[in-house]
Write a protein that holds these residues in place. Structure first.
Motif, PDB file in Angstrom:
ATOM      1  N   ASP A 176      32.323  48.414  45.580  1.00  0.00           N
ATOM      2  CA  ASP A 176      33.789  48.429  45.579  1.00  0.00           C
ATOM      3  C   ASP A 176      34.358  47.085  46.018  1.00  0.00           C
ATOM      4  OD1 ASP A 176      33.833  51.009  44.698  1.00  0.00           O
ATOM      5  OD2 ASP A 176      34.076  51.887  46.689  1.00  0.00           O
ATOM      6  N   TYR A 177      33.690  46.423  46.935  1.00  0.00           N
ATOM      7  CA  TYR A 177      34.141  45.118  47.408  1.00  0.00           C
ATOM      8  C   TYR A 177      34.260  44.140  46.239  1.00  0.00           C
ATOM      9  CZ  TYR A 177      33.918  40.507  49.559  1.00  0.00           C
ATOM     10  OH  TYR A 177      34.158  39.210  49.906  1.00  0.00           O
ATOM     11  N   PHE A 178      33.230  44.141  45.373  1.00  0.00           N
ATOM     12  CA  PHE A 178      33.227  43.206  44.249  1.00  0.00           C
ATOM     13  C   PHE A 178      34.210  43.643  43.161  1.00  0.00           C
ATOM     14  CE2 PHE A 178      29.048  42.673  46.224  1.00  0.00           C
ATOM     15  CZ  PHE A 178      29.142  41.331  46.530  1.00  0.00           C
ATOM     16  N   LEU A 179      34.320  44.934  42.927  1.00  0.00           N
ATOM     17  CA  LEU A 179      35.243  45.408  41.900  1.00  0.00           C
ATOM     18  C   LEU A 179      36.689  45.143  42.287  1.00  0.00           C
ATOM     19  CD1 LEU A 179      33.531  48.744  40.868  1.00  0.00           C
ATOM     20  CD2 LEU A 179      33.580  46.594  39.614  1.00  0.00           C
ATOM     21  N   CYS A 180      36.993  45.208  43.564  1.00  0.00           N
ATOM     22  CA  CYS A 180      38.355  44.909  44.020  1.00  0.00           C
ATOM     23  C   CYS A 180      38.563  43.409  44.183  1.00  0.00           C
ATOM     24  CB  CYS A 180      38.632  45.611  45.348  1.00  0.00           C
ATOM     25  SG  CYS A 180      38.627  47.405  45.183  1.00  0.00           S
ATOM     26  N   ASN A 181      37.488  42.645  44.244  1.00  0.00           N
ATOM     27  CA  ASN A 181      37.547  41.192  44.380  1.00  0.00           C
ATOM     28  C   ASN A 181      38.467  40.790  45.539  1.00  0.00           C
ATOM     29  OD1 ASN A 181      36.818  38.589  43.767  1.00  0.00           O
ATOM     30  ND2 ASN A 181      38.230  38.376  42.066  1.00  0.00           N
ATOM     31  N   GLU A 182      38.219  41.382  46.702  1.00  0.00           N
ATOM     32  CA  GLU A 182      39.087  41.194  47.866  1.00  0.00           C
ATOM     33  C   GLU A 182      39.252  39.736  48.281  1.00  0.00           C
ATOM     34  OE1 GLU A 182      37.585  43.794  50.877  1.00  0.00           O
ATOM     35  OE2 GLU A 182      38.052  45.581  49.732  1.00  0.00           O
ATOM     36  N   ASP A 183      38.220  38.925  48.090  1.00  0.00           N
ATOM     37  CA  ASP A 183      38.304  37.522  48.497  1.00  0.00           C
ATOM     38  C   ASP A 183      38.705  36.602  47.345  1.00  0.00           C
ATOM     39  OD1 ASP A 183      37.623  38.156  51.081  1.00  0.00           O
ATOM     40  OD2 ASP A 183      35.489  37.754  50.795  1.00  0.00           O
ATOM     41  N   ASN A 184      39.108  37.180  46.203  1.00  0.00           N
ATOM     42  CA  ASN A 184      39.519  36.414  45.029  1.00  0.00           C
ATOM     43  C   ASN A 184      38.443  35.426  44.590  1.00  0.00           C
ATOM     44  OD1 ASN A 184      41.282  35.918  42.955  1.00  0.00           O
ATOM     45  ND2 ASN A 184      42.322  34.261  44.030  1.00  0.00           N
ATOM     46  N   ARG A 185      37.227  35.890  44.543  1.00  0.00           N
ATOM     47  CA  ARG A 185      36.100  35.042  44.145  1.00  0.00           C
ATOM     48  C   ARG A 185      36.152  34.788  42.640  1.00  0.00           C
ATOM     49  NH1 ARG A 185      32.298  34.285  47.783  1.00  0.00           N
ATOM     50  NH2 ARG A 185      32.407  35.486  49.680  1.00  0.00           N
ATOM     51  N   PRO A 186      36.065  33.511  42.228  1.00  0.00           N
ATOM     52  CA  PRO A 186      36.138  33.183  40.796  1.00  0.00           C
ATOM     53  C   PRO A 186      35.033  33.854  39.986  1.00  0.00           C
ATOM     54  CG  PRO A 186      36.207  31.197  42.138  1.00  0.00           C
ATOM     55  CD  PRO A 186      35.959  32.343  43.065  1.00  0.00           C
ATOM     56  N   LEU A 187      33.855  34.013  40.588  1.00  0.00           N
ATOM     57  CA  LEU A 187      32.718  34.612  39.879  1.00  0.00           C
ATOM     58  C   LEU A 187      33.029  36.027  39.408  1.00  0.00           C
ATOM     59  CD1 LEU A 187      29.722  34.408  39.050  1.00  0.00           C
ATOM     60  CD2 LEU A 187      29.150  35.262  41.323  1.00  0.00           C
ATOM     61  N   TYR A 188      33.820  36.764  40.179  1.00  0.00           N
ATOM     62  CA  TYR A 188      34.098  38.151  39.852  1.00  0.00           C
ATOM     63  C   TYR A 188      35.451  38.354  39.186  1.00  0.00           C
ATOM     64  CZ  TYR A 188      30.074  38.746  42.791  1.00  0.00           C
ATOM     65  OH  TYR A 188      28.826  38.644  43.312  1.00  0.00           O
ATOM     66  N   ARG A 189      36.213  37.299  39.021  1.00  0.00           N
ATOM     67  CA  ARG A 189      37.543  37.421  38.434  1.00  0.00           C
ATOM     68  C   ARG A 189      37.482  38.004  37.019  1.00  0.00           C
ATOM     69  NH1 ARG A 189      39.724  32.168  38.854  1.00  0.00           N
ATOM     70  NH2 ARG A 189      39.803  32.609  41.056  1.00  0.00           N
ATOM     71  N   GLN A 190      36.453  37.665  36.265  1.00  0.00           N
ATOM     72  CA  GLN A 190      36.357  38.102  34.874  1.00  0.00           C
ATOM     73  C   GLN A 190      35.987  39.572  34.721  1.00  0.00           C
ATOM     74  OE1 GLN A 190      37.405  36.097  32.501  1.00  0.00           O
ATOM     75  NE2 GLN A 190      37.794  34.566  34.059  1.00  0.00           N
ATOM     76  N   ILE A 191      35.479  40.218  35.770  1.00  0.00           N
ATOM     77  CA  ILE A 191      35.082  41.620  35.607  1.00  0.00           C
ATOM     78  C   ILE A 191      36.176  42.590  36.025  1.00  0.00           C
ATOM     79  CG2 ILE A 191      32.641  41.115  35.862  1.00  0.00           C
ATOM     80  CD1 ILE A 191      32.833  42.353  38.681  1.00  0.00           C
ATOM     81  N   ILE A 192      37.280  42.064  36.500  1.00  0.00           N
ATOM     82  CA  ILE A 192      38.385  42.910  36.922  1.00  0.00           C
ATOM     83  C   ILE A 192      39.393  42.986  35.777  1.00  0.00           C
ATOM     84  CG2 ILE A 192      40.196  43.230  38.663  1.00  0.00           C
ATOM     85  CD1 ILE A 192      37.245  43.249  39.698  1.00  0.00           C
ATOM     86  N   GLY A 193      39.864  44.159  35.465  1.00  0.00           N
ATOM     87  CA  GLY A 193      40.870  44.277  34.421  1.00  0.00           C
ATOM     88  C   GLY A 193      40.907  45.666  33.835  1.00  0.00           C
ATOM     89  N   ASN A 194      41.775  45.835  32.865  1.00  0.00           N
ATOM     90  CA  ASN A 194      41.921  47.141  32.245  1.00  0.00           C
ATOM     91  C   ASN A 194      41.670  47.085  30.741  1.00  0.00           C
ATOM     92  OD1 ASN A 194      44.175  45.818  31.391  1.00  0.00           O
ATOM     93  ND2 ASN A 194      45.634  47.097  32.506  1.00  0.00           N
ATOM     94  N   ARG A 195      41.135  45.970  30.250  1.00  0.00           N
ATOM     95  CA  ARG A 195      40.803  45.862  28.828  1.00  0.00           C
ATOM     96  C   ARG A 195      39.287  45.892  28.657  1.00  0.00           C
ATOM     97  NH1 ARG A 195      43.814  40.560  27.023  1.00  0.00           N
ATOM     98  NH2 ARG A 195      42.479  39.896  28.714  1.00  0.00           N
ATOM     99  N   THR A 196      38.836  46.556  27.622  1.00  0.00           N
ATOM    100  CA  THR A 196      37.421  46.620  27.312  1.00  0.00           C
ATOM    101  C   THR A 196      37.030  45.401  26.495  1.00  0.00           C
ATOM    102  OG1 THR A 196      37.529  49.018  27.263  1.00  0.00           O
ATOM    103  CG2 THR A 196      35.635  47.981  26.197  1.00  0.00           C
ATOM    104  N   LEU A 197      35.961  44.752  26.901  1.00  0.00           N
ATOM    105  CA  LEU A 197      35.440  43.618  26.148  1.00  0.00           C
ATOM    106  C   LEU A 197      34.279  44.080  25.290  1.00  0.00           C
ATOM    107  CD1 LEU A 197      35.334  40.939  28.982  1.00  0.00           C
ATOM    108  CD2 LEU A 197      37.085  41.260  27.249  1.00  0.00           C
ATOM    109  N   SER A 198      34.191  43.536  24.097  1.00  0.00           N
ATOM    110  CA  SER A 198      33.061  43.855  23.239  1.00  0.00           C
ATOM    111  C   SER A 198      32.717  42.627  22.415  1.00  0.00           C
ATOM    112  CB  SER A 198      33.374  45.043  22.335  1.00  0.00           C
ATOM    113  OG  SER A 198      34.413  44.705  21.456  1.00  0.00           O
ATOM    114  N   SER A 199      31.509  42.623  21.915  1.00  0.00           N
ATOM    115  CA  SER A 199      31.046  41.489  21.131  1.00  0.00           C
ATOM    116  C   SER A 199      29.944  41.956  20.193  1.00  0.00           C
ATOM    117  CB  SER A 199      30.516  40.407  22.077  1.00  0.00           C
ATOM    118  OG  SER A 199      30.008  39.328  21.330  1.00  0.00           O
ATOM    119  N   GLN A 200      29.736  41.205  19.163  1.00  0.00           N
ATOM    120  CA  GLN A 200      28.621  41.469  18.257  1.00  0.00           C
ATOM    121  C   GLN A 200      27.366  40.804  18.824  1.00  0.00           C
ATOM    122  OE1 GLN A 200      28.801  43.438  15.516  1.00  0.00           O
ATOM    123  NE2 GLN A 200      30.840  43.853  16.308  1.00  0.00           N
TER     124      GLN A 200
END
Length: 117
Positions: free
Chosen positions: A13-37
């Motif tokens: 939960d700490y990483f999902l909430c990104n409490e310390d605003n860590r750049p490494l985890y910024r990309q995994i927070i959001g409400n859009r689904t990412l997909s790729s081929q």
């Protein structure tokens, strides 16, 4: 306790909430689904491990399989993604465990099976 230990021992939960605003985890927070081929496809292999190496602007991947094979591919840039043909097939005869690593100089691949390193 080192700073790394403090981070490793945090809850998911700490990483999902990104409490310390860590750049490494910024990309995994959001409400859009990412997909790729997929950039490479192995229809006839069950992949069990992956290790990556970077050389200049190219990313290479080594894949371990459930049959004990090592497969290699260029995976980035995607426009040049291709499976690499190896003249010597590595087959350990057992499934490759997920703990597969490259050496710091990217010259060696460390592969684990249940009975071999």
């Amino acid at each position: 306790m080192t700073a790394d230990d403090k981070i490793v021992n945090k809850s998911e939960d700490y990483f999902l909430c990104n409490e310390d605003n860590r750049p490494l985890y910024r990309q995994i927070i959001g409400n859009r689904t990412l997909s790729s081929q997929p950039v490479v496809d192995y229809d006839d292999a069950e992949l069990t491990a992956v290790a990556v190496s970077v050389l200049d602007d190219t990313i290479f991947a080594a894949f371990g399989t459930a049959k004990g094979e090592i497969l290699k591919a260029v995976i980035y840039p995607t426009y040049s993604a291709v499976k690499l043909k190896e003249p010597r097939i590595h087959n350990f005869g057992r499934d490759i465990l997920h703990d597969m690593y490259t050496s710091p100089d990217d010259k060696h691949l460390f592969v684990l099976t249940r009975k071999q390193v």
